[in-house]
Motif scaffolding. Sequence first.
Motif, PDB file in Angstrom:
ATOM      1  N   ALA A   1       7.902   4.699   2.088  1.00 42.75           N
ATOM      2  CA  ALA A   1       7.713   4.023   3.198  1.00 42.75           C
ATOM      3  C   ALA A   1       6.690   2.958   3.211  1.00 42.75           C
ATOM      4  O   ALA A   1       6.264   2.494   2.931  1.00 42.75           O
ATOM      5  N   SER A   2       7.585   1.676   3.633  1.00 39.85           N
ATOM      6  CA  SER A   2       6.657   0.801   3.589  1.00 39.85           C
ATOM      7  C   SER A   2       6.854   0.110   4.693  1.00 39.85           C
ATOM      8  O   SER A   2       7.565   0.194   5.618  1.00 39.85           O
ATOM      9  N   PHE A   3       5.771  -0.393   4.390  1.00 37.80           N
ATOM     10  CA  PHE A   3       5.103  -1.022   6.226  1.00 37.80           C
ATOM     11  C   PHE A   3       4.873  -2.623   6.227  1.00 37.80           C
ATOM     12  O   PHE A   3       4.321  -3.099   5.047  1.00 37.80           O
ATOM     13  N   GLY A   4       5.129  -3.343   7.419  1.00 35.96           N
ATOM     14  CA  GLY A   4       4.592  -4.980   6.984  1.00 35.96           C
ATOM     15  C   GLY A   4       5.823  -5.932   6.358  1.00 35.96           C
ATOM     16  O   GLY A   4       7.013  -5.590   6.688  1.00 35.96           O
ATOM     17  N   PHE A   5       5.371  -6.921   5.789  1.00 30.41           N
ATOM     18  CA  PHE A   5       5.727  -8.313   5.535  1.00 30.41           C
ATOM     19  C   PHE A   5       7.759  -7.363   4.079  1.00 30.41           C
ATOM     20  O   PHE A   5       8.794  -7.986   4.360  1.00 30.41           O
ATOM     21  N   ILE A   6       6.694  -5.834   3.652  1.00 33.67           N
ATOM     22  CA  ILE A   6       7.618  -5.775   2.542  1.00 33.67           C
ATOM     23  C   ILE A   6       8.788  -5.207   3.689  1.00 33.67           C
ATOM     24  O   ILE A   6       9.791  -4.961   2.756  1.00 33.67           O
ATOM     25  N   ALA A   7       8.494  -4.320   4.221  1.00 34.14           N
ATOM     26  CA  ALA A   7       9.950  -3.486   4.985  1.00 34.14           C
ATOM     27  C   ALA A   7      10.606  -4.819   5.004  1.00 34.14           C
ATOM     28  O   ALA A   7      11.505  -4.510   5.193  1.00 34.14           O
TER      29      ALA A   7
ATOM     30  N   TYR B   1      11.516 -14.857  -0.392  1.00 37.00           N
ATOM     31  CA  TYR B   1      10.400 -16.765  -0.162  1.00 37.00           C
ATOM     32  C   TYR B   1      10.612 -17.093   1.151  1.00 37.00           C
ATOM     33  O   TYR B   1      10.163 -17.776   1.815  1.00 37.00           O
ATOM     34  N   SER B   2      12.330 -16.292   1.102  1.00 36.51           N
ATOM     35  CA  SER B   2      12.219 -17.235   2.755  1.00 36.51           C
ATOM     36  C   SER B   2      11.343 -16.744   3.734  1.00 36.51           C
ATOM     37  O   SER B   2      11.328 -17.087   5.287  1.00 36.51           O
ATOM     38  N   ALA B   3      10.865 -15.050   4.127  1.00 33.93           N
ATOM     39  CA  ALA B   3      10.378 -15.057   4.679  1.00 33.93           C
ATOM     40  C   ALA B   3       8.376 -15.841   4.663  1.00 33.93           C
ATOM     41  O   ALA B   3       7.504 -15.091   4.757  1.00 33.93           O
ATOM     42  N   GLY B   4       9.078 -16.559   3.659  1.00 28.25           N
ATOM     43  CA  GLY B   4       7.387 -17.220   3.314  1.00 28.25           C
ATOM     44  C   GLY B   4       5.862 -16.331   2.120  1.00 28.25           C
ATOM     45  O   GLY B   4       4.829 -16.742   2.142  1.00 28.25           O
ATOM     46  N   GLY B   5       6.710 -15.402   1.994  1.00 26.77           N
ATOM     47  CA  GLY B   5       5.445 -14.631   0.859  1.00 26.77           C
ATOM     48  C   GLY B   5       5.493 -14.251  -0.191  1.00 26.77           C
ATOM     49  O   GLY B   5       5.085 -13.584  -1.193  1.00 26.77           O
ATOM     50  N   LEU B   6       6.996 -15.464  -0.909  1.00 23.43           N
ATOM     51  CA  LEU B   6       6.532 -15.191  -2.295  1.00 23.43           C
ATOM     52  C   LEU B   6       5.049 -15.450  -3.588  1.00 23.43           C
ATOM     53  O   LEU B   6       4.457 -14.640  -3.722  1.00 23.43           O
ATOM     54  N   PHE B   7       4.226 -16.852  -3.037  1.00 20.93           N
ATOM     55  CA  PHE B   7       3.219 -16.954  -3.520  1.00 20.93           C
ATOM     56  C   PHE B   7       1.990 -16.769  -2.842  1.00 20.93           C
ATOM     57  O   PHE B   7       1.326 -15.924  -2.854  1.00 20.93           O
ATOM     58  N   ARG B   8       1.961 -18.197  -1.703  1.00 17.41           N
ATOM     59  CA  ARG B   8       1.271 -17.598  -0.456  1.00 17.41           C
ATOM     60  C   ARG B   8       2.271 -17.755   0.443  1.00 17.41           C
ATOM     61  O   ARG B   8       3.178 -18.590   0.462  1.00 17.41           O
ATOM     62  N   PHE B   9       2.110 -17.889   1.928  1.00 14.74           N
ATOM     63  CA  PHE B   9       2.297 -17.615   3.093  1.00 14.74           C
ATOM     64  C   PHE B   9       1.981 -19.049   3.483  1.00 14.74           C
ATOM     65  O   PHE B   9       0.973 -19.652   3.609  1.00 14.74           O
TER      66      PHE B   9
ATOM     67  N   SER C   1       2.997 -21.254   9.357  1.00 16.46           N
ATOM     68  CA  SER C   1       3.841 -20.969   9.946  1.00 16.46           C
ATOM     69  C   SER C   1       4.815 -19.517  10.161  1.00 16.46           C
ATOM     70  O   SER C   1       5.449 -18.949  10.824  1.00 16.46           O
ATOM     71  N   LYS C   2       4.838 -19.472   8.659  1.00 15.38           N
ATOM     72  CA  LYS C   2       5.566 -17.954   8.449  1.00 15.38           C
ATOM     73  C   LYS C   2       4.514 -16.748   8.581  1.00 15.38           C
ATOM     74  O   LYS C   2       4.919 -15.605   7.396  1.00 15.38           O
ATOM     75  N   LEU C   3       3.197 -17.565   8.430  1.00 15.66           N
ATOM     76  CA  LEU C   3       2.046 -15.904   7.883  1.00 15.66           C
ATOM     77  C   LEU C   3       2.692 -14.653   9.132  1.00 15.66           C
ATOM     78  O   LEU C   3       1.999 -14.332  10.250  1.00 15.66           O
ATOM     79  N   PRO C   4       3.025 -13.764   7.556  1.00 13.29           N
ATOM     80  CA  PRO C   4       2.785 -12.506   9.188  1.00 13.29           C
ATOM     81  C   PRO C   4       1.618 -11.652   9.075  1.00 13.29           C
ATOM     82  O   PRO C   4       0.542 -12.014   8.321  1.00 13.29           O
TER      83      PRO C   4
ATOM     84  N   ILE D   1      -7.949  -0.694   5.275  1.00 12.72           N
ATOM     85  CA  ILE D   1      -6.719  -1.538   5.294  1.00 12.72           C
ATOM     86  C   ILE D   1      -7.570  -2.607   5.242  1.00 12.72           C
ATOM     87  O   ILE D   1      -8.448  -3.465   6.338  1.00 12.72           O
ATOM     88  N   PRO D   2      -7.864  -3.579   3.596  1.00 14.56           N
ATOM     89  CA  PRO D   2      -7.727  -4.830   3.584  1.00 14.56           C
ATOM     90  C   PRO D   2      -7.378  -5.460   4.806  1.00 14.56           C
ATOM     91  O   PRO D   2      -6.150  -5.668   5.487  1.00 14.56           O
ATOM     92  N   LYS D   3      -8.275  -6.662   5.195  1.00 16.58           N
ATOM     93  CA  LYS D   3      -7.979  -7.623   5.985  1.00 16.58           C
ATOM     94  C   LYS D   3      -6.778  -8.078   6.167  1.00 16.58           C
ATOM     95  O   LYS D   3      -6.331  -9.465   6.466  1.00 16.58           O
ATOM     96  N   ASN D   4      -6.920  -9.145   4.741  1.00 13.76           N
ATOM     97  CA  ASN D   4      -5.388  -9.762   3.852  1.00 13.76           C
ATOM     98  C   ASN D   4      -4.182  -8.894   3.807  1.00 13.76           C
ATOM     99  O   ASN D   4      -3.531  -9.175   2.767  1.00 13.76           O
ATOM    100  N   CYS D   5      -4.174  -7.399   4.045  1.00 16.36           N
ATOM    101  CA  CYS D   5      -3.160  -7.017   3.780  1.00 16.36           C
ATOM    102  C   CYS D   5      -1.961  -7.706   4.542  1.00 16.36           C
ATOM    103  O   CYS D   5      -1.746  -6.587   5.334  1.00 16.36           O
ATOM    104  N   ARG D   6      -0.862  -7.131   4.040  1.00 18.52           N
ATOM    105  CA  ARG D   6       0.188  -7.715   4.602  1.00 18.52           C
ATOM    106  C   ARG D   6       1.740  -6.634   4.452  1.00 18.52           C
ATOM    107  O   ARG D   6       2.195  -7.008   5.620  1.00 18.52           O
ATOM    108  N   GLY D   7       1.406  -6.210   3.394  1.00 22.11           N
ATOM    109  CA  GLY D   7       2.595  -5.351   3.562  1.00 22.11           C
ATOM    110  C   GLY D   7       1.778  -3.990   2.761  1.00 22.11           C
ATOM    111  O   GLY D   7       0.656  -3.816   2.211  1.00 22.11           O
ATOM    112  N   LEU D   8       2.322  -2.224   3.573  1.00 25.09           N
ATOM    113  CA  LEU D   8       1.935  -1.458   2.962  1.00 25.09           C
ATOM    114  C   LEU D   8       2.820  -0.738   2.031  1.00 25.09           C
ATOM    115  O   LEU D   8       3.758  -0.390   2.903  1.00 25.09           O
ATOM    116  N   THR D   9       2.959   0.323   0.996  1.00 25.02           N
ATOM    117  CA  THR D   9       3.905   1.337   0.550  1.00 25.02           C
ATOM    118  C   THR D   9       2.866   2.815   0.614  1.00 25.02           C
ATOM    119  O   THR D   9       1.909   2.687   0.465  1.00 25.02           O
ATOM    120  N   ILE D  10       3.946   3.322   0.740  1.00 25.05           N
ATOM    121  CA  ILE D  10       3.831   5.491   0.780  1.00 25.05           C
ATOM    122  C   ILE D  10       4.281   5.733  -0.291  1.00 25.05           C
ATOM    123  O   ILE D  10       6.151   5.737   0.685  1.00 25.05           O
TER     124      ILE D  10
END
Length: 129
Positions: A3-9, A41-49, A52-55, A79-88
């Motif tokens: 299960a994924s959460f955040g920008f990965i989901a 990339y469209s979500a702004g997350g390929l290299f750095r957000f 304007s698109k920072l999840p 949960i780390p402060k810079n965590c934008r996606g989490l997968t279990i």
Amino acid sequence: NYASFGFIAKVAFEFHKEREEHPERFTGPTKNKLKYLQKGYSAGGLFRFSKSKLPPSLNGIIRLMILNSTTGNMEEIDIPKNCRGLTILNIQSYSAGRKIINGGKYDDGVLEVVFMNSLHHFVSSCTPF
């Protein structure tokens, strides 16, 4: 299973939605992976957000609790402060069979938790080189 959460989901959902609406755009593994990267990339997350698109960081939004088998108490996992996606996961592979963790088995009774801060972080953890 996972299960994924955040920008990965969000990226996975956008990928799935387009694949359902336009199956002709998804005709092979390489094309599918490129489409997934495009969504990231469209979500702004390929290299750095971009700002304007920072999840949002999942820190403070999601609470991750475990049962301490020694004490019987529930304990919160930071949960780390810079965590934008989490997968279990309860399997080693993710996203078209890429091995995302080392060790563990589907039947060992353990859930692995992977924190990600960008799609680049995710992609680099899943590449064979």
